[in-house]
Design a protein around this motif. Structure first.
Motif, mmCIF file in Angstrom:
data_model
loop_
_atom_site.group_PDB
_atom_site.id
_atom_site.type_symbol
_atom_site.label_atom_id
_atom_site.label_comp_id
_atom_site.label_asym_id
_atom_site.label_seq_id
_atom_site.Cartn_x
_atom_site.Cartn_y
_atom_site.Cartn_z
ATOM 1 N N VAL A 155 0.723 -1.032 -0.170
ATOM 2 C CA VAL A 155 0.012 -0.119 -0.160
ATOM 3 C C VAL A 155 1.088 1.209 0.151
ATOM 4 N N GLU A 156 0.398 1.562 -0.864
ATOM 5 C CA GLU A 156 1.673 2.764 -1.303
ATOM 6 C C GLU A 156 0.865 4.545 -0.552
ATOM 7 N N TYR A 157 -0.102 4.356 -0.617
ATOM 8 C CA TYR A 157 -1.287 5.563 0.450
ATOM 9 C C TYR A 157 -2.370 4.756 0.444
ATOM 10 N N MET A 158 -2.979 5.733 2.079
ATOM 11 C CA MET A 158 -4.256 5.050 2.958
ATOM 12 C C MET A 158 -4.225 6.503 3.271
ATOM 13 N N ARG A 159 -5.920 6.863 2.538
ATOM 14 C CA ARG A 159 -6.662 8.041 3.447
ATOM 15 C C ARG A 159 -7.803 7.105 3.893
ATOM 16 N N SER A 160 -8.419 7.577 5.539
ATOM 17 C CA SER A 160 -10.086 7.478 5.871
ATOM 18 C C SER A 160 -10.674 8.287 5.764
ATOM 19 N N SER A 161 -11.603 8.362 6.532
ATOM 20 C CA SER A 161 -12.640 9.050 6.491
ATOM 21 C C SER A 161 -14.161 8.758 7.460
ATOM 22 N N LEU A 162 -14.638 9.084 8.625
ATOM 23 C CA LEU A 162 -16.443 8.830 8.578
ATOM 24 C C LEU A 162 -17.052 9.698 7.976
ATOM 25 N N ASP A 163 -18.098 8.929 7.596
ATOM 26 C CA ASP A 163 -19.339 9.625 6.670
ATOM 27 C C ASP A 163 -21.038 9.252 6.954
ATOM 28 N N TRP A 164 -22.223 9.677 6.749
ATOM 29 C CA TRP A 164 -23.160 9.489 6.538
ATOM 30 C C TRP A 164 -23.309 8.831 5.144
ATOM 31 N N GLU A 165 -24.115 7.216 4.945
ATOM 32 C CA GLU A 165 -24.528 6.682 3.929
ATOM 33 C C GLU A 165 -25.943 6.116 4.106
ATOM 34 N N HIS A 166 -26.770 7.116 3.533
ATOM 35 C CA HIS A 166 -28.310 5.723 3.612
ATOM 36 C C HIS A 166 -29.073 6.202 5.372
ATOM 37 N N GLY A 167 -28.263 7.144 5.958
ATOM 38 C CA GLY A 167 -28.176 7.048 7.741
ATOM 39 C C GLY A 167 -27.607 6.304 8.541
ATOM 40 N N GLU A 168 -26.598 5.345 8.145
ATOM 41 C CA GLU A 168 -25.731 4.821 8.756
ATOM 42 C C GLU A 168 -24.095 5.632 8.634
ATOM 43 N N VAL B 117 -13.041 4.583 2.977
ATOM 44 C CA VAL B 117 -11.498 3.935 2.728
ATOM 45 C C VAL B 117 -10.839 3.964 1.290
ATOM 46 N N GLU B 118 -9.658 4.745 1.205
ATOM 47 C CA GLU B 118 -9.076 4.868 -0.309
ATOM 48 C C GLU B 118 -7.896 4.331 0.013
ATOM 49 N N PHE B 119 -7.392 3.690 -1.002
ATOM 50 C CA PHE B 119 -5.691 3.528 -0.763
ATOM 51 C C PHE B 119 -5.170 2.838 -2.366
ATOM 52 N N TYR B 120 -4.042 2.997 -2.259
ATOM 53 C CA TYR B 120 -2.820 2.968 -3.556
ATOM 54 C C TYR B 120 -1.952 1.952 -3.246
ATOM 55 N N ALA B 121 -2.029 0.817 -4.602
ATOM 56 C CA ALA B 121 -1.557 -0.222 -4.404
ATOM 57 C C ALA B 121 -0.619 -0.526 -5.477
ATOM 58 N N ASP B 122 0.530 -0.738 -6.064
ATOM 59 C CA ASP B 122 0.372 -1.187 -7.272
ATOM 60 C C ASP B 122 -0.355 -0.548 -8.639
ATOM 61 N N GLY B 123 -0.217 0.678 -8.491
ATOM 62 C CA GLY B 123 -0.404 1.114 -9.383
ATOM 63 C C GLY B 123 -2.109 1.460 -10.082
ATOM 64 N N VAL B 124 -3.205 0.581 -8.546
ATOM 65 C CA VAL B 124 -4.216 0.412 -8.857
ATOM 66 C C VAL B 124 -4.980 1.631 -7.284
ATOM 67 N N GLU B 125 -6.265 2.008 -7.849
ATOM 68 C CA GLU B 125 -6.623 2.943 -6.618
ATOM 69 C C GLU B 125 -7.744 1.990 -6.039
ATOM 70 N N TYR B 126 -8.902 1.927 -4.666
ATOM 71 C CA TYR B 126 -9.013 0.733 -4.625
ATOM 72 C C TYR B 126 -10.026 1.980 -3.611
ATOM 73 N N ASP B 127 -11.357 1.937 -3.691
ATOM 74 C CA ASP B 127 -12.635 2.919 -2.262
ATOM 75 C C ASP B 127 -13.682 1.689 -2.015
ATOM 76 N N TYR B 128 -13.745 1.640 -0.641
ATOM 77 C CA TYR B 128 -14.271 1.467 -0.078
ATOM 78 C C TYR B 128 -15.152 1.572 0.932
ATOM 79 N N GLU B 129 -16.430 1.492 0.735
ATOM 80 C CA GLU B 129 -17.407 2.070 2.164
ATOM 81 C C GLU B 129 -17.530 1.031 3.561
ATOM 82 N N ILE B 130 -17.737 0.360 4.071
ATOM 83 C CA ILE B 130 -17.569 -0.015 5.430
ATOM 84 C C ILE B 130 -18.029 0.448 6.641
ATOM 85 N N ALA B 131 -19.016 -0.193 7.438
ATOM 86 C CA ALA B 131 -19.934 -0.615 8.334
ATOM 87 C C ALA B 131 -18.974 0.226 9.393
ATOM 88 N N LEU B 132 -19.653 1.160 10.210
ATOM 89 C CA LEU B 132 -18.826 1.471 11.394
ATOM 90 C C LEU B 132 -19.302 0.600 12.729
#
Length: 243
Positions: free
Chosen positions: A43-56, A61-76
């Motif tokens: 993982v070259e770069y990692m950024r994460s932040s709290l947000d609201w999505e559909h009341g939850e 979570v966003e990160f870069y690895a091996d030239g690819v960008e990954y974006d996740y939404e994970i329940a708190l």
């Protein structure tokens, strides 16, 4: 009866534990990395932040690895993966050993502004990533103006702006300069050969101003001056975003 009350209390405690159990930011990032199948060391770069999505409440979570960008939404609440950008976006520029350092980026901004480090105050330098590009966001101020810069990891000034600190003092009932004179003042702030494309007079924050926009060689310019004194209120240059 006591046995029933005890069972009820146990159930209430268990339910409370479920309600208040929340994952941490580190746990959310670990869940995302594990799901991606990418080794944490890649993982070259990692950024994460709290947000609201559909009341939850969720972690973005966003990160870069091996030239690819990954974006996740994970329940708190329970760490469940709610969404994942499966169409990984290719990065057009990745970090390298000769990438501009934090100090060099600051020196580049100061040189462009015409100051040394000991002549300015409130220096702030932050490194961020924008569409896969390393970008330094730099701020500092002098006694009269505030400066903001965006500089790429390849030492290109992507944008910078100057803004007058406090109000520009104007003489009461003073005459407003005519259009041709104002155009001459604004042109003096622009690089040689750049012609004004849009020009207008405005009334802003209790004073008359002249504002102009120009565009040349992939750079957009915005200039605002006091319509009485001709003093610079704000100036901005921005490079057309990456091709």
């Amino acid at each position: 009866m006591k046995k029933k009350i005890l069972i009820l209390l146990v159930l209430l405690v268990a339910a409370s534990a479920v309600v208040f159990a929340q994952i941490t930011r580190d746990e959310a990032e670990a869940i995302a990395i594990k799901d991606s199948g990418i080794p944490a060391s890649s993982v070259e770069y990692m950024r994460s932040s709290l947000d609201w999505e559909h009341g939850e409440r969720v972690y973005d979570v966003e990160f870069y690895a091996d030239g690819v960008e990954y974006d996740y939404e994970i329940a708190l609440s329970d760490g469940k993966i709610l969404s994942f950008d499966s169409e990984a976006e290719r990065i057009r520029h990745t970090r390298s050993s000769d990438e501009l350092s934090r100090n060099d980026a600051l020196l580049l901004a100061l040189e462009n502004a015409g100051y040394s480090e000991d002549e300015v105050g409130r220096i702030k330098v932050e490194k961020d990533w924008d569409d896969g590009y390393a970008v330094y966001e730099i701020e500092f101020r002098t006694s009269d103006y505030e400066y903001e810069y965006e500089i790429s990891g390849e030492a290109e000034i992507l944008s910078y702006s100057i803004e007058k600190r406090g109000r520009v003092r104007t003489v009461r009932d003073a005459a407003i300069m005519d259009r041709s004179e104002a155009e001459g003042v604004i042109t003096s702030y622009l690089p040689e050969g750049v012609e004004i494309m849009r020009f207008e007079r405005d009334y802003d924050d209790g004073r008359y101003t002249y504002e102009a926009k120009a565009f040349s060689d992939g750079i957009e310019y915005e200039v605002e001056i006091d319509a009485v004194s001709g003093e610079l209120i704000s100036y901005q240059e921005e490079v057309e975003r990456w091709r």
